[in-house]
Each structure stands twice: as C-alpha cells, then as structure tokens.
Design a protein around this motif. Structure first.
Motif, PDB file in Angstrom:
ATOM      1  N   LEU A 191       0.853  -1.182   0.000  1.00 27.50           N
ATOM      2  CA  LEU A 191       0.000   0.000   0.000  1.00 27.50           C
ATOM      3  C   LEU A 191       0.893   1.237   0.000  1.00 27.50           C
ATOM      4  O   LEU A 191       1.933   1.257   0.665  1.00 27.50           O
ATOM      5  N   LEU A 192       0.478   2.267  -0.722  1.00 25.87           N
ATOM      6  CA  LEU A 192       1.225   3.523  -0.765  1.00 25.87           C
ATOM      7  C   LEU A 192       0.286   4.664  -0.430  1.00 25.87           C
ATOM      8  O   LEU A 192      -0.728   4.871  -1.117  1.00 25.87           O
ATOM      9  N   THR A 193       0.624   5.408   0.629  1.00 23.79           N
ATOM     10  CA  THR A 193      -0.186   6.534   1.080  1.00 23.79           C
ATOM     11  C   THR A 193       0.692   7.766   1.205  1.00 23.79           C
ATOM     12  O   THR A 193       1.711   7.739   1.904  1.00 23.79           O
ATOM     13  N   ALA A 194       0.313   8.836   0.528  1.00 21.65           N
ATOM     14  CA  ALA A 194       0.967  10.133   0.707  1.00 21.65           C
ATOM     15  C   ALA A 194       0.108  10.941   1.673  1.00 21.65           C
ATOM     16  O   ALA A 194      -1.090  11.107   1.464  1.00 21.65           O
ATOM     17  N   VAL A 250       4.207   7.995   3.157  1.00 20.13           N
ATOM     18  CA  VAL A 250       5.095   9.117   2.854  1.00 20.13           C
ATOM     19  C   VAL A 250       4.480  10.371   3.467  1.00 20.13           C
ATOM     20  O   VAL A 250       3.424  10.831   3.040  1.00 20.13           O
ATOM     21  N   ASP A 251       5.133  10.909   4.481  1.00 27.57           N
ATOM     22  CA  ASP A 251       4.587  12.001   5.286  1.00 27.57           C
ATOM     23  C   ASP A 251       5.522  13.203   5.199  1.00 27.57           C
ATOM     24  O   ASP A 251       6.638  13.172   5.720  1.00 27.57           O
ATOM     25  N   ASP A 252       5.050  14.278   4.550  1.00 25.40           N
ATOM     26  CA  ASP A 252       5.895  15.473   4.448  1.00 25.40           C
ATOM     27  C   ASP A 252       5.324  16.642   5.239  1.00 25.40           C
ATOM     28  O   ASP A 252       5.649  17.804   4.979  1.00 25.40           O
ATOM     29  N   GLY A 253       4.463  16.356   6.214  1.00 32.19           N
ATOM     30  CA  GLY A 253       3.912  17.416   7.046  1.00 32.19           C
ATOM     31  C   GLY A 253       4.951  18.005   7.983  1.00 32.19           C
ATOM     32  O   GLY A 253       5.965  17.373   8.292  1.00 32.19           O
ATOM     33  N   PRO A 254       4.729  19.231   8.455  1.00 26.64           N
ATOM     34  CA  PRO A 254       5.686  19.866   9.377  1.00 26.64           C
ATOM     35  C   PRO A 254       5.941  19.037  10.630  1.00 26.64           C
ATOM     36  O   PRO A 254       7.058  19.019  11.153  1.00 26.64           O
ATOM     37  N   ARG A 264      10.004  10.261   5.302  1.00 26.32           N
ATOM     38  CA  ARG A 264       9.833  11.693   5.567  1.00 26.32           C
ATOM     39  C   ARG A 264      10.666  12.486   4.553  1.00 26.32           C
ATOM     40  O   ARG A 264      11.834  12.811   4.797  1.00 26.32           O
ATOM     41  N   PRO A 265      10.097  12.789   3.379  1.00 26.64           N
ATOM     42  CA  PRO A 265      10.862  13.535   2.378  1.00 26.64           C
ATOM     43  C   PRO A 265      11.082  14.981   2.804  1.00 26.64           C
ATOM     44  O   PRO A 265      10.301  15.538   3.583  1.00 26.64           O
ATOM     45  N   VAL A 266      12.136  15.569   2.281  1.00 30.06           N
ATOM     46  CA  VAL A 266      12.415  16.983   2.532  1.00 30.06           C
ATOM     47  C   VAL A 266      12.600  17.677   1.188  1.00 30.06           C
ATOM     48  O   VAL A 266      13.028  17.055   0.213  1.00 30.06           O
TER      49      VAL A 266
END
Length: 226
Positions: free
Chosen positions: A4-7, A36-40, A58-60
């Motif tokens: 499963l892939l969730t952004a 994939v979580d890019d929230g603050p 956690r991408p930046v």
C-alpha cells in the motif's frame, strides 16, 4: 503480499480514520504499508496489525501551505517499490469498504492496472455527495497495479501533472475497470486541503443534510464523519 502507498501530512484526523479503515480490511495476506509524510510534524501513527508492516518516509523539504507535493511524495514511495509488487494506492482521507483490498487483489489477476469506475465524492463539510460518470479511468484512490503499470505510474508522476490518475490511465493500455461502490472520495475533513474538485467551495452534488446518502454509501462508518 500487497503493498500500500499513502501520501499524507498535516492531516491527523483523516489519518486516524484511515488507520481504522485499514484495520477493518478482510484481506488475510501480508501487507507492506508505505506512508510518505511530508507534514511539518510527523503524523501520529498508532497502527498495528499482525502480518502488516508500516514504513514511514519523511521527504524533505517539508510541505508548505499552497504547495502540491503529491507527485514528489508518491515518487519517494515508488523508489522503494519493485515493479513485481502488487500495489494499491490508499489515500488518507478516503473511505474504503472492508473488502477493498481483497477485491483489488483478485482483480489484479485480470490486468496490470485495475480500478473502480463511476467514482463517488462526498464533502463532509458541505454535506453534499456526487456520483461521477467516469468510465475510462479510476481515481487514484481506487487504483491498484502491478508490473508495467507501476513503471507507468512512475512515469506519470515524473511529468508532475495536477491529476496523476488521468495521466496514469492514459499511459497504460493493460487495464480493467469495475463497478462496486467500494470507495468514496471523502472531501472537507480538517487539515491540509486536497486539490480535487470535491474540495472546492463550488462543488455541486446531492444535498445530504440528514446524512442519508452518506449512510447509504458507507454504512455504519458514517459516524466517523459526524
């Protein structure tokens, strides 16, 4: 195994519902869930289920209001997914019936790209629902894939269109669409806003002040959106 892939990111209320919906899935096989979580702030993850693993990326740089980082985030997840995987896209703010994963796992035996047509959108803020008439593609939230379709998904994300689902379904010919009403695109939850038409103030559809339509579509799970 299903992957499963969730952004996600900056949507704790939606994410908590997503965890509950995945916990209720009747799929009995092993699952690898890539988040994939890019929230603050990192999304609180409490999900635990035997046979499931959860991996967080956690991408930046982190997402900033007004940005659309969907393609970047999906590519970050796809970077650790092999083309021989059986991949289902799970969007954090949408409703999935308990048999969704088992159903798409069966459908993936028929084609490399599968999905549910005639999408349903429901905005919980405006209490308004709409049945769409799409018959040539599925929304990304109700798409699953394997093999060459995963490569097509990467290619679709690389061109960074606003609507990745349209680009994916345009690119890949080995596909199968089905009916069923097993997914509802939920709009208007608290937190980071989405980009689709269901999130806009001018979203039109059937008024549902008493919640009867939502209950028809999602059953007892309607209480999650009260």
């Amino acid at each position: 195994m299903l992957t499963l892939l969730t952004a996600t990111g900056a949507r704790p209320a939606a994410w908590a519902i997503c965890e509950r919906l995945m916990a209720a899935q009747d799929y009995a096989g092993p699952v690898r869930w890539l988040v994939v979580d890019d929230g603050p702030e990192a999304q609180p993850i409490a999900f635990e289920r035997a046979g499931w693993t959860v991996e967080v990326i956690r991408p930046v740089p982190i997402w900033q209001p007004g940005q659309n980082t969907q393609a970047r985030n999906l590519l970050a997840g796809l970077a650790v997914i092999d083309d021989d995987s059986r991949l289902a896209v799970i969007e954090d703010d949408d409703w999935y019936s308990p048999d969704w994963l088992s159903h798409v796992d069966q459908q993936l035996d028929l084609a490399e790209l599968v999905g549910e047509r005639r999408a349903r959108y429901y905005n919980v803020e405006f209490r308004r629902g709409r049945q769409l008439s799409n018959t040539e593609h599925a929304s990304l939230c109700s798409s699953a894939m394997r093999g060459r379709a995963i490569a097509a998904f990467r290619a679709a994300c690389l061109v960074r269109p606003k609507f990745i689902d349209l680009e994916l379904w345009r690119r890949h010919p080995f596909r199968f669409l089905f009916d069923g009403g097993r997914v509802v695109g939920i709009k208007g939850l608290p937190g980071r806003a989405g980009i689709g038409m269901g999130h806009r103030d001018d979203f039109t559809g059937q008024a549902d002040r008493d919640g009867a339509l939502l209950s028809l579509w999602v059953g007892e799970d309607a209480e999650l959106y009260a």
